[in-house]
Design a protein around this motif. Structure first.
Motif, mmCIF file in Angstrom:
data_model
loop_
_atom_site.group_PDB
_atom_site.id
_atom_site.type_symbol
_atom_site.label_atom_id
_atom_site.label_comp_id
_atom_site.label_asym_id
_atom_site.label_seq_id
_atom_site.Cartn_x
_atom_site.Cartn_y
_atom_site.Cartn_z
ATOM 1 N N ASP A 193 1.735 -0.057 -5.010
ATOM 2 C CA ASP A 193 0.383 -0.321 -4.946
ATOM 3 C C ASP A 193 -0.867 -0.227 -5.675
ATOM 4 N N TYR A 240 1.202 3.941 -1.616
ATOM 5 C CA TYR A 240 0.857 5.398 -1.843
ATOM 6 C C TYR A 240 2.070 5.625 -2.591
ATOM 7 N N ASP A 272 -10.724 -4.488 5.560
ATOM 8 C CA ASP A 272 -11.653 -3.799 6.190
ATOM 9 C C ASP A 272 -10.567 -4.176 7.092
ATOM 10 N N ASP A 291 -3.303 -5.196 -7.169
ATOM 11 C CA ASP A 291 -4.284 -5.210 -6.183
ATOM 12 C C ASP A 291 -3.549 -5.943 -4.800
ATOM 13 N N PHE A 304 1.509 -0.963 0.132
ATOM 14 C CA PHE A 304 -0.443 -0.015 -0.228
ATOM 15 C C PHE A 304 0.897 1.377 -0.279
ATOM 16 N N PRO A 331 -4.940 1.162 3.575
ATOM 17 C CA PRO A 331 -6.481 2.085 4.113
ATOM 18 C C PRO A 331 -7.191 1.001 4.784
ATOM 19 N N THR A 389 -11.716 -7.381 0.098
ATOM 20 C CA THR A 389 -11.797 -6.404 0.703
ATOM 21 C C THR A 389 -10.884 -6.571 2.155
ATOM 22 N N TRP A 431 -10.602 0.978 4.833
ATOM 23 C CA TRP A 431 -11.897 -0.108 3.742
ATOM 24 C C TRP A 431 -11.345 0.196 2.499
ATOM 25 N N ALA A 432 -11.436 -1.209 1.822
ATOM 26 C CA ALA A 432 -11.159 -0.310 0.340
ATOM 27 C C ALA A 432 -12.319 -2.333 -0.215
ATOM 28 N N LYS A 433 -12.831 -2.282 -1.292
ATOM 29 C CA LYS A 433 -13.225 -3.132 -2.043
ATOM 30 C C LYS A 433 -12.447 -3.511 -3.555
ATOM 31 N N SER A 434 -12.678 -4.996 -3.829
ATOM 32 C CA SER A 434 -12.085 -5.358 -4.699
ATOM 33 C C SER A 434 -12.507 -6.602 -5.324
#
Length: 338
Positions: free
Chosen positions: A180, A160, A259, A208, A158, A248, A257, A250-253
């Motif tokens: 990322d 960034y 969470d 992802d 992640f 992060p 997820t 929360w994020a979903k792909s």
């Protein structure tokens, strides 16, 4: 004198020694006013090199107040700063870029350079995303990586805009991989690398999180029944000496997820398995509603169940420019030694 002005002056007074230390370290990116803890919830004032970024999250500030805050900071620091004001109190603040209170001068919105730990970073007071290009509360973690990366292979998850990766190569890492999902984030990471041409190059993987980390960890990539997974980069199974996991909230792909509240383990387990024996994993959780003690216990249990018990752990906190009255800042960081 207004209550807000008094609060700002008190915050600046409390940072006198800190700012002197940061400037001596080659850092001019830091928080000047942390409103939730210093008397004005939902208001933050951040310096990013030559600019002052003021953001309101609960309600907008009026123009006179804004200009007064700007003047107070400039007087205290003894230098001019470009002012950018982002009102993020509205429900559509990500999309609505109309400046109802204050329109920044064109020069204030140009790309600029900020500094941290002697490194150069691209800074933009306003861009297509919602958040600044450098998360200031992670500064101490980037400093830790810079001090401990020598000779190590580093995986920045992640990533960034790749601040941790840049810190790692500055600290003498043998290899740095930034991963990322967003190409826009990695593009800024590449800019950051170019701004520091004396440093070795980093590598970048746009993917992802779930397929990438599960391949590195040697775990299967699950597929929902009847659904075809999108394409993803193929990676060989391997481990890294130092891994940074800063997801992060929360994020979903299509792959899973993210969470942090309900399922941190699905992020953590493969990151543990991608960390080398005798390696280090730095993991983060930025949810204020999660207590550190509960999260720590969860992290240590997950490592035990994965067959990689933690030999030693320590806690890193944000710098003193992010005060916390109860000692429980939203950003929690653990350094795990295996």
């Amino acid at each position: 004198m207004s209550v807000l002005t008094q609060a700002l002056r008190a915050a600046l007074d409390s940072r006198t020694d800190l700012l002197a230390t940061l400037h001596a370290q080659g850092t001019d990116c830091y928080r000047l006013f942390h409103g939730s803890q210093e008397g004005a919830g939902g208001l933050t004032l951040d310096r990013y090199g030559p600019q002052l970024l003021v953001q309101s999250f609960h309600q907008p500030v009026d123009r006179d107040t804004l200009l007064g805050l700007h003047a107070e900071v400039q007087q205290r620091l003894g230098l001019p700063l470009h002012l950018v004001y982002n009102d993020r109190s509205g429900g559509n603040s990500r999309i609505d870029r109309h400046d109802k209170v204050y329109s920044a001068e064109p020069a204030a919105l140009e790309d600029m350079i900020g500094h941290e730990w002697g490194l150069d970073y691209r800074v933009r007071g306003r861009h297509a995303g919602q958040d600044p290009l450098l998360f200031l509360d992670l500064r101490e973690a980037r400093g830790w990586v810079k001090d401990h990366a020598k000779g190590k292979s580093v995986l920045n998850l992640f990533a960034y805009t790749c601040g941790v990766g840049l810190s790692a190569v500055a600290g003498g890492a043998s290899e740095v991989c930034n991963l990322d999902f967003a190409e826009g984030n990695l593009a800024v990471g590449r800019e950051n690398g170019l701004l520091n041409p004396r440093l070795p190059e980093m590598s970048f993987v746009q993917s992802d999180y779930f397929p990438a980390i599960r391949q590195l960890a040697g775990l299967p990539i699950s597929q929902r029944r009847g659904q075809k997974l999108p394409s993803y980069p193929r990676l060989a199974q391997r481990q890294f000496d130092l891994v940074l996991l800063d997801p992060p909230a929360w994020a979903k792909s299509a792959f899973g997820t993210v969470d942090l509240l309900r399922d941190y383990q699905s992020l953590l387990k493969p990151a543990i398995l991608a960390t080398a024996d005798d390696g280090v994993l730095i993991c983060c959780n930025n949810l204020a509603k999660v207590a550190f003690d509960d999260w720590r216990d969860q992290v240590l249990r997950c490592a035990e169940k994965a067959g990689r018990p933690v030999r030693q752990w320590s806690r890193l906190g944000p710098g003193a420019d992010f005060p916390s009255a109860d000692g429980q800042p939203p950003l929690k960081i653990m350094v795990l030694h295996f």
